[in-house]
Each structure stands twice: as C-alpha cells, then as structure tokens.
Design an enzyme around this catalytic site. Sequence first.
Site: not given
Ligand code: SF4
Length: 303
Positions: A39, A191, A198, A201
């Site tokens: 850390e 992200c 996205c 994701c």
């Molecule tokens: Fe982030 Fe996933 Fe939301 Fe896209 S879908 S903004 S990658 S958390």
Amino acid sequence: MDARISRLLAWYRRHGRSLPWREKTGGHAPNAYRVFVSELMLQQTQVPRVIPKFTAWMRRFPTWKRLASASTADLLHAWAGLGYNRRALQAREAARTVIEHGEPTTEREWRQLKGVGPYMAAALTEFANHTRAIVIDTNIRRVVGRLMQGIPHPRPTDDSRIRLALERLTPKTGAHWHIPQAFMDLGSAICISRRPLCDTCPLRSSCKAAPRFLNGTAPTKPTSAVREKRHNEKPYPDRIYRGRILARVREEGYIDRRRIGTNIDPDFDPIQDEAWKDAMIDRLVRDGLITRDARGILTLPRT
Ligand code: SF4
C-alpha cells in the site's frame, strides 16, 4: 448479496489480478507486513512498476523486524524509482512502532502508524485484518460513482455519497475484502478513466452512467490542474528535482553540491537557479534523506 456485487465477484474470479501481496481466493488474511509495504508503494506508483520493487524489497526486508533495523542508505536504495523518498523512512518508523507495540488490528490502530492516512488505514483493515472497512481509492471512486450515482468522472468531493453507496453494497459477513479488490481491478481494466469499456463490463445492465457513455453524451474528463507550485516555470514540480538530487547522491555515493546543476535539469541556470537548488538540498537534509557536511558534500545518512 446484491446482484451487482455477485456479478462483480464472478468477473473478479476470472479476471482479477494476481498480485504478490494479495490473497486472491483464499479465506485467510495475508501477511499484514506485505500489505503495508504494497500500500505504501502503491500510493504514487502504478501496479506494474511496484511489483518488481515489492519483490526486491521483500527479499531485502522480509519482516517488520528487518525493516525496523534497516539503515537509511539501504532503505533509499531499495526505494529508488518509487518517488516520495520520505515514505521509505516513514516505513521504518512504522516498523519500529509495530515492534514496540504490536501489529495493529483496527483501523484506528493503523492510523497511529507514521505515514498511514485514512485510505491506507481502511485498506489495511480490510485486506490485512479482514475486518470490514470502507475503502475508497481512485479506481473504486470512479467505478462506484459511475455505477451507483451516474457521475461520469467522480471527484474526491463525491466521496461521502460513494461511501454511503459502498456501505449499502458491502455485506457485513463473508469475504467482503474481495469487493474493493474487485472494484479496483474493474476500474483498472474496464471502467477506465477517459473512455470506459462499457460494452464489456459485467455491471453494464445496472450502471447509471453506462447509457451516457454508450451513446456518447458523457462529458470528457476535464484535464487535471497543476497541483504543485512550479519554480520559475520549470516543467515539473520541485519534488521531481529533489528526487533527481537524491538519485545523484545515491548513485555516486557522495557528491559536492556544486556539481548539482544540469544533471538534475538540462536548463539549469547557475546564477538564477542556485538559491532554488540550495532550498531543495535544505529540504532533503531536513527530511533526513541526505546529509551535508561543512564543505557542501552530500551523502546518504549512515544510520
Ligand atoms: Fe464503468 Fe461498467 Fe458503468 Fe461502464 S458500465 S461506466 S465500465 S461501471
């Protein structure tokens, strides 16, 4: 368990990073000393650069005890390339406290150690003690701020809302320490800061920010302001030049202060920049990172 967390953890089991200080799937707490060192190193340095430094550090100082008795010169050699050299000395001070009073087991006790701030205390409590704590780093802030609040580019000022969201998302029992690690890894791989992926994701279907990123209406991230005062329009903050002075001393063993100049800044001006250089040397001496004798010879401290 919240469905979003179940999907996050399923993704993490397949794609999470395997890191030398992390217990990825096991149920027992990893070594607190290793978590502490990792850390500390990760405060300003990216994971790929930390891994070899961490491994070398552990060979050299494998325990709190070995770290507590390390010399300043050895510490600074081992810390080379990680920036903020004072952290190496803070680590030794923390190790001496641990040797004297025992290893902390609560967030409050971690905060008593030199160099441990609120983020690090929460991370150590969660990752080393496996006691529930709310951990918010840059990646977690970004993912949770987008997922739960729909904020495209969350800032530290959004942390109180993000904390509340994490309180709701984090179960009180079970292996909750995997959750912040999973958010960190998702923030690092998918992200990501400017243009999150996205499409791939696992949280896309329930993410409040995803529609705007996917249809291209999310604002682009504002460029970050310069955080540290610059000297004389130098291109970098002073700490970068202090790091270069220390690197010269570390590499050469000792150096006359008069020889510090274009070897820390190609545009060094021997008239205009002399006072600036001396102020940086003064600061390094005050911080205990170098010593300077009456002739102006700079060396690493012996102790
Ligand atoms: Fe982030 Fe996933 Fe939301 Fe896209 S879908 S903004 S990658 S958390």
